[in-house]
Motif scaffolding. Structure first.
Motif, PDB file in Angstrom:
ATOM      1  N   ASP A   1      51.462 -29.182  11.282  1.00  0.00           N
ATOM      2  CA  ASP A   1      53.023 -29.163  11.354  1.00  0.00           C
ATOM      3  C   ASP A   1      53.542 -29.573  12.652  1.00  0.00           C
ATOM      4  O   ASP A   1      54.662 -29.265  12.900  1.00  0.00           O
ATOM      5  N   GLY A   2      52.855 -30.724  13.152  1.00  0.00           N
ATOM      6  CA  GLY A   2      53.673 -31.541  14.137  1.00  0.00           C
ATOM      7  C   GLY A   2      53.510 -30.605  15.482  1.00  0.00           C
ATOM      8  O   GLY A   2      54.330 -30.978  16.470  1.00  0.00           O
ATOM      9  N   ARG A   3      53.005 -29.546  15.726  1.00  0.00           N
ATOM     10  CA  ARG A   3      52.879 -28.807  17.041  1.00  0.00           C
ATOM     11  C   ARG A   3      52.114 -29.286  17.941  1.00  0.00           C
ATOM     12  O   ARG A   3      50.671 -29.406  17.536  1.00  0.00           O
ATOM     13  N   LEU A   4      52.285 -29.492  19.261  1.00  0.00           N
ATOM     14  CA  LEU A   4      51.432 -29.852  20.190  1.00  0.00           C
ATOM     15  C   LEU A   4      50.515 -28.825  20.644  1.00  0.00           C
ATOM     16  O   LEU A   4      51.205 -27.614  21.280  1.00  0.00           O
ATOM     17  N   ILE A   5      49.073 -29.002  20.757  1.00  0.00           N
ATOM     18  CA  ILE A   5      48.446 -28.066  21.039  1.00  0.00           C
ATOM     19  C   ILE A   5      47.557 -28.497  22.580  1.00  0.00           C
ATOM     20  O   ILE A   5      46.980 -29.545  22.398  1.00  0.00           O
ATOM     21  N   GLN A   6      47.615 -27.681  23.620  1.00  0.00           N
ATOM     22  CA  GLN A   6      47.116 -28.322  24.693  1.00  0.00           C
ATOM     23  C   GLN A   6      45.879 -27.149  25.362  1.00  0.00           C
ATOM     24  O   GLN A   6      46.130 -26.011  25.175  1.00  0.00           O
TER      25      GLN A   6
END
Ligand code: ADP
Length: 282
Positions: free
Chosen positions: A236-241
């Motif tokens: 869903d386009g979320r940045l995960i770090q």
């Protein structure tokens, strides 16, 4: 000789019932470039205003070059230069006239020679007869810096020295600040630009909601949390770090997760997010 030229201990300031400087303590070494890094509203300007005698704190101790800020403010005023956030120049006067009047007020010795030296230092000598109103924002900033240096202060306070300037001019101002350091000046600056803190400051203090959360060299601050950041953009386009100590750890993590990723070195923004849970430029 004392190692620290600026000593700030347990400083507090409240505005309208809100604590904007909350138990702040830090030390600045002679000849270093020290940065207060934090978002807008963190309390940076208030700290600068206290240290430059413009605002009274509620509590705390401040010593500058060994002088007690509350007992000997006049002695402190003689050894500091201030570059405020606003370019408070006289726009209807020329570059030269602005410095000349400031120099007379501050009883600068050998004023004409000193003005020439400072205008050459910030590369504005060619514009000495221009009206300030005709200068670009970057040139006005350089002029404010030249003005602060005119009485040859040993400590310079700069409040957001490159705010709103384009990257090329920002780098030029960094060069001026570095040159000032080579002349033995101590520099305390505030910034909300990560890049400025990383590239220019020898030690950085991270400030958020009036509190100092960490102090160290940019390297030390980063190493405390890790070295690399693994990033993945999910469905869903979320940045995960993920923060990792080594590159090997980063690649191993990603092999286990079996997802597309990129790896980059950690920066002070990651440190700020780690400490506060939010981005610095929000
Ligand atoms: P920064 O320089 O990090 O952006 P400031 O020191 O300017 O932060 O402001 C810290 C907080 O103190 C902000 O919430 C600001 O609105 C408040 N503040 C600053 N000066 C005053 C003032 N003179 N009166 C009331 N509130 C103030």
């Amino acid at each position: 000789m004392k190692e620290y030229i600026i000593e700030v201990k347990n400083l507090f300031k409240t505005y309208e019932g809100k604590r904007v400087v909350d138990d702040v303590s830090f030390f600045v070494k002679k000849g270093e470039i020290f940065g207060l890094l934090g978002p807008n509203g963190a309390g940076k300007t208030t700290i600068i205003k206290i240290l430059t005698t413009l605002v009274k704190p509620d509590k705390g101790e401040v010593y500058i070059n060994g002088f007690d800020l509350f007992k000997e403010p006049q002695k402190i005023k003689k050894i500091i230069g201030v570059v405020p956030q606003e370019n408070n120049l006289d726009r209807d006067l020329t570059v030269y006239e602005n410095l000349f009047i400031y120099g007379l007020l501050h009883k600068v010795k050998d004023l004409k020679r000193r003005i020439e030296e400072m205008l050459k230092f910030v590369e504005l000598w060619e514009r000495k007869d221009s009206l300030v109103s005709t200068l670009s924002g970057g040139m006005q900033r350089r002029l404010v810096i030249a003005r602060a240096f005119l009485p040859d202060p040993s400590i310079l306070f700069l409040d957001e020295p490159t705010v709103g300037l384009d990257p090329q001019i920002r780098r030029f101002i960094w060069e001026i600040i570095r040159k000032a350091k080579t002349k033995g000046k101590t520099i305390l600056l505030t910034t909300h630009y990560i890049e400025e803190a990383e590239n220019l400051c020898e030690r950085v203090s991270i400030i958020h909601r009036g509190k100092l959360l960490a102090i160290g060299t940019p390297c030390e601050l980063k190493e405390r949390i890790g070295r690399f950041v693994v990033e993945h953009i999910n469905g869903d386009g979320r940045l995960i770090q993920w923060i990792c100590k080594t590159k090997e750890e980063a690649y191993q993590l990603m092999q286990e997760k079996k997802i597309p990723f990129s790896v980059r070195p950690i920066n002070l923004e990651d440190v700020f997010i780690n400490l506060t849970g939010r981005r610095i430029e929000e």
